[in-house]
Write a protein that holds these residues in place. Structure first.
Motif, mmCIF file in Angstrom:
data_model
loop_
_atom_site.group_PDB
_atom_site.id
_atom_site.type_symbol
_atom_site.label_atom_id
_atom_site.label_comp_id
_atom_site.label_asym_id
_atom_site.label_seq_id
_atom_site.Cartn_x
_atom_site.Cartn_y
_atom_site.Cartn_z
ATOM 1 N N LEU A 164 5.268 -4.504 2.399
ATOM 2 C CA LEU A 164 5.767 -3.317 3.099
ATOM 3 C C LEU A 164 7.291 -3.347 3.171
ATOM 4 N N VAL A 165 7.869 -4.498 3.500
ATOM 5 C CA VAL A 165 9.322 -4.640 3.582
ATOM 6 C C VAL A 165 9.955 -4.389 2.213
ATOM 7 N N ALA A 166 9.349 -4.919 1.151
ATOM 8 C CA ALA A 166 9.896 -4.753 -0.198
ATOM 9 C C ALA A 166 9.716 -3.320 -0.711
ATOM 10 N N THR A 167 8.600 -2.691 -0.383
ATOM 11 C CA THR A 167 8.282 -1.364 -0.907
ATOM 12 C C THR A 167 8.957 -0.255 -0.106
ATOM 13 N N TYR A 168 9.076 -0.452 1.191
ATOM 14 C CA TYR A 168 9.647 0.563 2.082
ATOM 15 C C TYR A 168 10.789 -0.026 2.916
ATOM 16 N N PRO A 169 11.878 -0.422 2.255
ATOM 17 C CA PRO A 169 12.967 -1.078 2.988
ATOM 18 C C PRO A 169 13.668 -0.171 4.003
ATOM 19 N N ALA A 170 13.605 1.140 3.808
ATOM 20 C CA ALA A 170 14.231 2.059 4.765
ATOM 21 C C ALA A 170 13.398 2.195 6.034
ATOM 22 N N THR A 171 12.153 1.736 5.992
ATOM 23 C CA THR A 171 11.235 1.872 7.123
ATOM 24 C C THR A 171 10.947 0.536 7.791
ATOM 25 N N PHE A 172 10.651 -0.472 6.994
ATOM 26 C CA PHE A 172 10.258 -1.779 7.524
ATOM 27 C C PHE A 172 11.397 -2.774 7.353
ATOM 28 N N SER A 173 11.959 -3.183 8.474
ATOM 29 C CA SER A 173 13.048 -4.154 8.461
ATOM 30 C C SER A 173 12.652 -5.337 9.327
ATOM 31 N N PRO A 174 12.675 -6.534 8.779
ATOM 32 C CA PRO A 174 12.330 -7.693 9.602
ATOM 33 C C PRO A 174 13.357 -7.963 10.696
ATOM 34 N N ASP A 175 14.609 -7.603 10.475
ATOM 35 C CA ASP A 175 15.669 -7.931 11.428
ATOM 36 C C ASP A 175 16.002 -6.802 12.395
ATOM 37 N N THR A 176 16.052 -5.580 11.902
ATOM 38 C CA THR A 176 16.424 -4.440 12.745
ATOM 39 C C THR A 176 15.391 -3.328 12.594
ATOM 40 N N PRO A 177 14.212 -3.535 13.165
ATOM 41 C CA PRO A 177 13.158 -2.535 12.990
ATOM 42 C C PRO A 177 13.467 -1.240 13.737
ATOM 43 N N ALA A 178 13.028 -0.150 13.148
ATOM 44 C CA ALA A 178 13.089 1.154 13.825
ATOM 45 C C ALA A 178 11.659 1.505 14.229
ATOM 46 N N PRO A 179 11.499 2.249 15.304
ATOM 47 C CA PRO A 179 10.147 2.668 15.690
ATOM 48 C C PRO A 179 9.491 3.481 14.560
ATOM 49 N N LEU A 180 8.252 3.155 14.280
ATOM 50 C CA LEU A 180 7.522 3.842 13.218
ATOM 51 C C LEU A 180 6.961 5.170 13.696
ATOM 52 N N LYS A 181 6.884 6.106 12.782
ATOM 53 C CA LYS A 181 6.250 7.394 13.054
ATOM 54 C C LYS A 181 4.815 7.149 13.507
ATOM 55 N N ILE A 182 4.362 7.926 14.473
ATOM 56 C CA ILE A 182 2.960 7.843 14.875
ATOM 57 C C ILE A 182 2.113 8.260 13.671
ATOM 58 N N GLY A 183 1.134 7.448 13.318
ATOM 59 C CA GLY A 183 0.273 7.749 12.172
ATOM 60 C C GLY A 183 0.749 7.137 10.866
ATOM 61 N N THR A 184 1.690 6.210 10.938
ATOM 62 C CA THR A 184 2.197 5.567 9.721
ATOM 63 C C THR A 184 1.072 4.941 8.905
ATOM 64 N N HIS A 185 0.077 4.378 9.591
ATOM 65 C CA HIS A 185 -1.041 3.758 8.864
ATOM 66 C C HIS A 185 -1.787 4.789 8.016
ATOM 67 N N HIS A 186 -1.934 6.015 8.512
ATOM 68 C CA HIS A 186 -2.592 7.074 7.724
ATOM 69 C C HIS A 186 -1.749 7.426 6.504
ATOM 70 N N ASP A 187 -0.433 7.493 6.693
ATOM 71 C CA ASP A 187 0.466 7.799 5.581
ATOM 72 C C ASP A 187 0.389 6.717 4.506
ATOM 73 N N LEU A 188 0.317 5.464 4.942
ATOM 74 C CA LEU A 188 0.225 4.361 3.972
ATOM 75 C C LEU A 188 -1.089 4.406 3.197
ATOM 76 N N ILE A 189 -2.188 4.661 3.897
ATOM 77 C CA ILE A 189 -3.493 4.745 3.222
ATOM 78 C C ILE A 189 -3.509 5.927 2.253
ATOM 79 N N ALA A 190 -2.882 7.033 2.634
ATOM 80 C CA ALA A 190 -2.836 8.207 1.748
ATOM 81 C C ALA A 190 -2.044 7.889 0.475
ATOM 82 N N ARG A 191 -0.952 7.156 0.611
ATOM 83 C CA ARG A 191 -0.141 6.816 -0.565
ATOM 84 C C ARG A 191 -0.733 5.664 -1.366
#
Length: 121
Positions: free
Chosen positions: A30-57
């Motif tokens: 996830l960090v490698a594929t979506y670096p603008a979204t998943f950051s190990p050091d400075t995470p941003a709050p994820l959109k509600i329903g991110t898991h649905h978006d990931l399954i759809a993609r």
């Protein structure tokens, strides 16, 4: 073979250890594929329903492993600090703004942080 299958090829048993390895591998992906979204050091709050978006993609993702990976990502202190910030903005898979963190969610994150701090020796 796709990247996700390659990532999990060596983790085929269902022991707790292999589930942990699968979860860690998916988090790294996830960090490698979506670096603008998943950051190990400075995470941003994820959109509600991110898991649905990931399954759809990525319909080949294992939903149970994805749930564990997202839970582990979101239960970290750094993520809770990001949620608790005044005016915190959620991000979608492409790193675009996807709404503000609601006040009740911000209070809940602050409550978790306070509880963790109180349990610290």
């Amino acid at each position: 073979m796709n990247i996700i299958a390659e990532t999990f090829e060596s983790c085929t048993t269902t022991t707790a250890e292999s589930r942990g390895a699968q979860t860690a591998a998916l988090q790294a992906w996830l960090v490698a594929t979506y670096p603008a979204t998943f950051s190990p050091d400075t995470p941003a709050p994820l959109k509600i329903g991110t898991h649905h978006d990931l399954i759809a993609r990525h319909p080949d993702l294992d939903p149970a492993t994805l749930r564990r990976a997202l839970k582990r990502y979101c239960e970290r202190r750094a993520y809770q600090l990001a949620l608790a910030r005044e005016g915190a903005v959620r991000v979608d898979l492409d790193g675009n703004p996807a709404g503000e963190v609601a006040e009740d969610q911000r209070r809940f994150a602050k409550s978790k942080l306070t509880t963790w701090k109180a349990k610290k020796p």
